[in-house]
Design a protein around this motif. Structure first.
Motif, PDB file in Angstrom:
ATOM      1  N   ASP A 510       0.855  -1.184   0.000  1.00 55.75           N
ATOM      2  CA  ASP A 510       0.000   0.000   0.000  1.00 55.75           C
ATOM      3  C   ASP A 510       0.891   1.234   0.000  1.00 55.75           C
ATOM      4  OD1 ASP A 510      -1.778   2.049   0.385  1.00 55.75           O
ATOM      5  OD2 ASP A 510      -2.909   1.062   1.983  1.00 55.75           O
ATOM      6  N   LYS A 511       1.037   1.855  -1.159  1.00 54.31           N
ATOM      7  CA  LYS A 511       1.961   2.964  -1.307  1.00 54.31           C
ATOM      8  C   LYS A 511       1.439   4.276  -0.722  1.00 54.31           C
ATOM      9  CE  LYS A 511       4.599   1.269  -5.232  1.00 54.31           C
ATOM     10  NZ  LYS A 511       5.167   1.595  -6.572  1.00 54.31           N
ATOM     11  N   THR A 512       0.257   4.263  -0.152  1.00 50.27           N
ATOM     12  CA  THR A 512      -0.260   5.462   0.512  1.00 50.27           C
ATOM     13  C   THR A 512       0.143   5.512   1.979  1.00 50.27           C
ATOM     14  OG1 THR A 512      -2.363   4.444   1.189  1.00 50.27           O
ATOM     15  CG2 THR A 512      -2.257   5.408  -1.020  1.00 50.27           C
ATOM     16  N   THR A 513       0.902   4.537   2.465  1.00 50.14           N
ATOM     17  CA  THR A 513       1.182   4.418   3.892  1.00 50.14           C
ATOM     18  C   THR A 513       2.629   4.753   4.221  1.00 50.14           C
ATOM     19  OG1 THR A 513       1.773   2.073   3.736  1.00 50.14           O
ATOM     20  CG2 THR A 513      -0.556   2.604   4.069  1.00 50.14           C
ATOM     21  N   LEU A 514       2.842   5.226   5.435  1.00 49.28           N
ATOM     22  CA  LEU A 514       4.186   5.472   5.935  1.00 49.28           C
ATOM     23  C   LEU A 514       4.996   4.188   5.987  1.00 49.28           C
ATOM     24  CD1 LEU A 514       3.258   7.904   8.850  1.00 49.28           C
ATOM     25  CD2 LEU A 514       4.814   8.466   6.970  1.00 49.28           C
ATOM     26  N   PHE A 515       4.361   3.099   6.385  1.00 47.51           N
ATOM     27  CA  PHE A 515       5.075   1.829   6.515  1.00 47.51           C
ATOM     28  C   PHE A 515       5.724   1.431   5.201  1.00 47.51           C
ATOM     29  CE2 PHE A 515       5.121  -2.786   5.991  1.00 47.51           C
ATOM     30  CZ  PHE A 515       5.885  -3.175   7.082  1.00 47.51           C
ATOM     31  N   TRP A 516       4.975   1.467   4.115  1.00 51.00           N
ATOM     32  CA  TRP A 516       5.516   1.006   2.838  1.00 51.00           C
ATOM     33  C   TRP A 516       6.471   2.020   2.227  1.00 51.00           C
ATOM     34  CZ3 TRP A 516       6.238  -3.493   0.787  1.00 51.00           C
ATOM     35  CH2 TRP A 516       5.485  -4.580   1.245  1.00 51.00           C
ATOM     36  N   ALA A 517       6.267   3.290   2.467  1.00 50.68           N
ATOM     37  CA  ALA A 517       7.242   4.273   1.993  1.00 50.68           C
ATOM     38  C   ALA A 517       8.596   4.033   2.658  1.00 50.68           C
ATOM     39  CB  ALA A 517       6.743   5.687   2.271  1.00 50.68           C
ATOM     40  N   ASN A 518       8.584   3.822   3.981  1.00 54.58           N
ATOM     41  CA  ASN A 518       9.830   3.552   4.696  1.00 54.58           C
ATOM     42  C   ASN A 518      10.430   2.209   4.296  1.00 54.58           C
ATOM     43  OD1 ASN A 518       9.714   5.968   6.158  1.00 54.58           O
ATOM     44  ND2 ASN A 518       8.516   5.042   7.800  1.00 54.58           N
ATOM     45  N   ARG A 519       9.585   1.234   4.054  1.00 50.87           N
ATOM     46  CA  ARG A 519      10.097  -0.092   3.681  1.00 50.87           C
ATOM     47  C   ARG A 519      10.791  -0.050   2.325  1.00 50.87           C
ATOM     48  NH1 ARG A 519       6.899  -5.976   3.572  1.00 50.87           N
ATOM     49  NH2 ARG A 519       8.619  -7.141   4.529  1.00 50.87           N
ATOM     50  N   TYR A 520      10.235   0.718   1.402  1.00 50.49           N
ATOM     51  CA  TYR A 520      10.897   0.891   0.110  1.00 50.49           C
ATOM     52  C   TYR A 520      12.264   1.558   0.298  1.00 50.49           C
ATOM     53  CZ  TYR A 520       7.710  -0.592  -3.597  1.00 50.49           C
ATOM     54  OH  TYR A 520       6.979  -1.330  -4.481  1.00 50.49           O
ATOM     55  N   VAL A 521      12.316   2.614   1.109  1.00 46.60           N
ATOM     56  CA  VAL A 521      13.582   3.292   1.351  1.00 46.60           C
ATOM     57  C   VAL A 521      14.607   2.321   1.923  1.00 46.60           C
ATOM     58  CG1 VAL A 521      14.726   5.003   2.829  1.00 46.60           C
ATOM     59  CG2 VAL A 521      12.646   5.613   1.593  1.00 46.60           C
ATOM     60  N   GLY A 522      14.189   1.518   2.903  1.00 45.21           N
ATOM     61  CA  GLY A 522      15.115   0.572   3.515  1.00 45.21           C
ATOM     62  C   GLY A 522      15.662  -0.436   2.529  1.00 45.21           C
ATOM     63  N   ASN A 523      14.802  -0.964   1.683  1.00 49.30           N
ATOM     64  CA  ASN A 523      15.263  -1.977   0.734  1.00 49.30           C
ATOM     65  C   ASN A 523      16.077  -1.366  -0.402  1.00 49.30           C
ATOM     66  OD1 ASN A 523      14.065  -4.938   1.169  1.00 49.30           O
ATOM     67  ND2 ASN A 523      12.685  -3.447   2.071  1.00 49.30           N
ATOM     68  N   TYR A 524      15.742  -0.155  -0.835  1.00 50.25           N
ATOM     69  CA  TYR A 524      16.590   0.528  -1.811  1.00 50.25           C
ATOM     70  C   TYR A 524      17.957   0.844  -1.203  1.00 50.25           C
ATOM     71  CZ  TYR A 524      12.733   1.355  -5.113  1.00 50.25           C
ATOM     72  OH  TYR A 524      11.714   1.202  -6.008  1.00 50.25           O
TER      73      TYR A 524
END
Length: 838
Positions: A510-524
């Protein structure tokens, strides 16, 4: 929800007897059968004699126990902070099923004689589904909404309900309520365990315990504004209705940091021996100090004469005395950790290294050792300590992201003397997958860090006595792993939370959430950790600065509203206007959260763009840019400024040496190694049987005798003079339209091309000096080698004794010098097609 999640391969040893009573002069039995001594040699065994008291028998060999991953908590007293805040922090360090959503439980008014239903606490998503947690539906918990199942949880038991309950924010545990009560959780080991009430397990019978630490933290949030009162009720309810931990082997006990506007407390709890009650103790953190709980008890001796700073259950003393582990006649105080902790789980230093890491950051002057014998025996660290300098939210956030950097225990590649370079990969990442499921038969451990890749969420609860509760209580919420998340503020006075915080979990992107935004940053960021983390940390620093400015603005708005409506007896007093002004002020935090989601995605996009495919693209226009200015060129398309792109930055040299890069395929063999001449053969007639001359040799001779092919010659007939004459003729036809600058540019370009051509010929000649070959090209040589013919097959194309070869083509057509001269002249005239092919 009633099932116990298994982890492979763990079975219980046979049932053993309880240890004998210790001597009156000793706190612990000296024999190996005592819980402490047994733990010093085998931590897992020490739990078993007492665990079976809870369940009535040993574990059957087919029963597999759950795994507990643990959390880290920190508490800071009000006199140890810069602004007088009381702080507590929590990291929810589960695996990929923990529920990280931040949900607002509304305040409620309950009918008299109603009951508070208690539910099982699975902690994985969804942690609860139903309508019974408040007097109105909670959207995130409604059956059938979103990913929620349609079936509501059934209660384990019920307790009497109070008339009114407070509004509060929770993730897995209650976190912060509207009265500034804060709670942070850390699972611990304990010598006793218990099963949830009514849940049947083979060999155990029915569990008898009603309350988990999740439920206790929620009840504390609902009912209390003071930490001391919250602890008293949690302890009383656990003794009355029974307590069970997060696990049945490791993690049978729990710890909470409980804070309010004035105090911070540490609360420890575990089941009693028969699994129907509880044992607990609490100790106040001195106002000028901080404390850390790293998945292990830290309360040592209980001072029964100091009710101001200690709280405990009668069972803490009664059980120890009954089992012979402590005697009041000994004159010794009861050491709660040595008596009831089962020590560190997973491995040695699993807990203690984190304590050392926090003390190293906050109180380096203590110079505490990172090494010790055993957690309970050694008592390596104080319960609490004064920081070397007063602390703030940013300091706690920094420690929650730490991984022992700049120490021998750092997990970032070869920055640690304990790890070799390969551990962190070429980019020195501290994130190491545990490996239990992918490395069977390999025994070992990584250091357990505070900042951890598998954290589902973390937060910092801040309570401030000098502000109204609506603005004073702030929850700094960081969904996903702390090293990659920004701590976004939410006020205790908010009556709703943005969807970006209340949604987002591991089970759905869910790209509208803080969780997934941060998770993308971490994996990138892990793709090139050492470089990307500089940008992540810079982003976190900028965001924290903006958040603190926002907090200051909201505080000012709330205080201004309070001043306008301070006097309730004033005929102009309007409580509705005051409440509306406060609500409008704290709702600015919602807008900020939505903006943070957008900016975090900008960071993720920036990292992807800048570091994709191992390249590095400069983004000078913005720190979060996704655009690199392309090359600049002149009117002819020739580059005058390159694009700011490092196409192949490569790996660190020391890493390449470790992974065997030098042992890879060698360079192509040179002609000297092949013992023959490579390149094009001279097809001209050779009637005099002179040594074979290659085309390159002939061209170089021509250069010496007749002038340079690519400029710099002074004799008549050189290609430069011919081109110059043609250019002069063109100028005459054009009436002298070209100026001298163009002539100078052309001369400069011709000279540069001449130098490049001479360098090329020299290198070719040097390569051919190693041998003699009739092969016309490197392709012919390769074909000959592949066919097995070697030099003999190449000889078939060599000139015969009369200087004739097998090719009937006109010799002039194959003259390389004429061909090269024609190509150069045509190129300068701009009339040549297919330049790339040439």
């Amino acid at each position: 929800a009633a099932s116990i999640r298994p982890s492979s391969g763990r079975t219980a040893p046979p049932l053993v007897s309880l240890p004998p009573p210790p001597s009156p002069t000793m706190k612990f039995a000296p024999s190996s059968s005592s819980p402490l001594r047994a733990a010093s040699s085998s931590s897992s065994l020490s739990l078993l004699p007492l665990l079976f008291l809870s369940f009535g028998g040993p574990l059957p060999s087919s029963f597999v126990l759950p795994s507990v991953e643990g959390c880290t908590t920190i508490a800071v007293g009000r006199l140890a902070t810069i602004d007088g805040s009381v702080l507590s922090s929590h990291s929810n360090d589960g695996e990929g099923t923990t529920d990280p959503r931040l949900v607002l439980v509304p305040s409620s008014v309950w009918p008299s004689d109603s009951t508070r239903k208690i539910f099982y606490s699975p902690e994985s998503y969804p942690r609860y589904v139903g309508y019974d947690r408040a007097s109105m539906p909670i959207r995130e918990y409604e059956p059938g909404r979103g990913d929620n199942p349609t079936v509501s949880f059934e209660p384990l038991c019920e307790i009497p309900q109070v008339r009114r309950t407070y509004r509060y924010m929770e993730e897995t545990y209650g976190a912060l309520n509207e009265r500034q009560l804060g709670i942070s959780e850390s699972t611990c080991s304990g010598v006793f365990g218990a099963a949830p009430k009514g849940m049947h397990h083979p060999g155990y019978g029915a569990g008898r315990a009603c309350l988990s630490i999740d439920a206790l933290s929620q009840i504390a949030m609902e009912r209390h504004s003071r930490a001391r009162d919250a602890i008293g009720e949690m302890g009383r309810l656990a003794v009355r209705y029974g307590f069970y931990g997060a696990g049945l082997f490791e993690g049978t006990a729990e710890s909470l940091m409980v804070t309010d506007v004035a105090e911070a407390w540490v609360f420890h709890i575990l089941p009693d021996p028969d699994g129907s009650s509880a044992i607990w103790a609490a100790r106040r953190v001195p106002d000028d100090s901080f404390a850390v709980v790293p998945n292990a008890f830290i309360i040592r001796e209980i001072d029964a004469d100091d009710a101001t700073n200690y709280m405990w259950s009668d069972s803490a003393f009664d059980v120890a005395e009954k089992l012979g582990w402590w005697s009041p006649s000994s004159g010794e105080k009861l050491d709660f950790t040595a008596t009831y902790s089962d020590g560190e789980y997973s491995h040695k230093y699993y807990s203690g290294r984190r304590s050392w890491g926090v003390y190293r950051k906050f109180a380096p002057s203590l110079d505490l050792s990172a090494e010790y014998e055993e957690w309970r025996i050694s008592d390596p660290y104080p319960f609490a300590a004064r920081p070397d300098a007063k602390l703030c939210v940013e300091d706690v956030a920094m420690v929650m992201r730490s991984y022992y950097e700049d120490t021998p225990y750092s997990q970032a590649g070869n920055s640690s003397s304990k790890l070799n370079l390969l551990a962190g990969g070429p980019w020195k990442s501290p994130d190491h997958v545990a490996g239990d499921n992918s490395t069977p038969g390999i025994v070992g451990n990584w250091e357990r860090t505070v900042g951890l890749y598998r954290t589902s969420d973390s937060y910092i609860a801040q309570s401030r006595s000098y502000l109204p509760d609506a603005a004073g209580g702030i929850l700094w919420y960081g969904p996903y792993a702390a090293p990659y998340a920004s701590y976004v503020p939410f006020a205790g006075g908010m009556t709703s939370l943005p969807r970006s915080a209340t949604s987002g979990h591991h089970m759905r992107l869910d790209k509208t959430t803080l969780f997934w935004a941060n998770r993308y940053v971490g994996n990138y960021a892990r793709l090139k950790w050492i470089d990307t983390m500089r940008e992540v940390k810079a982003f976190q620093g900028r965001m924290m600065g903006e958040f603190l400015e926002l907090q200051s603005d909201v505080d000012a708005l709330v205080v201004a509203a309070l001043h306008r409506h301070r006097d309730i007896s004033d005929p102009d007093y309007d409580s509705v206007s005051y409440e509306r002004a406060v609500a409008d002020a704290v709702d600015l935090y919602s807008d900020n959260a939505e903006r943070t989601v957008s900016l975090t995605w900008d960071l993720a996009d920036h990292l992807m763009f800048k570091y994709a495919d191992g390249q590095i693209h400069s983004t000078p226009e913005s720190p979060l840019g996704t655009h690199t200015p392309p090359r600049a060129y002149d009117a002819r398309g020739s580059t005058v400024r390159e694009a700011e792109v490092i196409d192949q930055p490569g790996y660190p040299n020391e890493w390449l040496e470790k992974v065997g890069y030098k042992d890879g395929p060698p360079p192509p063999p040179n002609c000297e190694e092949l013992e023959w001449r490579c390149g094009h053969a001279d097809d001209d007639n050779n009637n005099n049987n002179e040594p074979h001359r290659t085309r390159t040799q002939q061209a170089q001779d021509d250069e010496t005798e007749g002038g340079n092919l690519r400029g710099g010659g002074d004799e008549e007939g050189t290609i430069n003079e011919e081109m110059a004459e043609e250019e002069d003729g063109d100028d005459d036809n054009k009436g002298g339209a070209d100026d001298d600058d163009n002539d100078d540019d052309d001369d400069e370009e011709t000279t540069m091309m001449g130098e490049a051509w001479r360098e090329y010929l020299a290198k070719k000649r040097e390569a051919y000096e190693g041998g003699r070959s009739a092969c016309k090209s490197r392709g012919d040589v390769a074909a000959a080698l592949l066919s097995g013919g070697g030099r003999k097959e190449c000889a078939a194309a060599a000139p015969d004794n009369n200087g004739n070869d097998d090719d009937d083509d006109d010799d002039d057509d194959d003259d390389p010098v004429k061909e090269d001269r024609k190509f150069v002249q045509d190129r300068e005239d701009g009339t040549t097609d297919g330049v790339s092919a040439k």
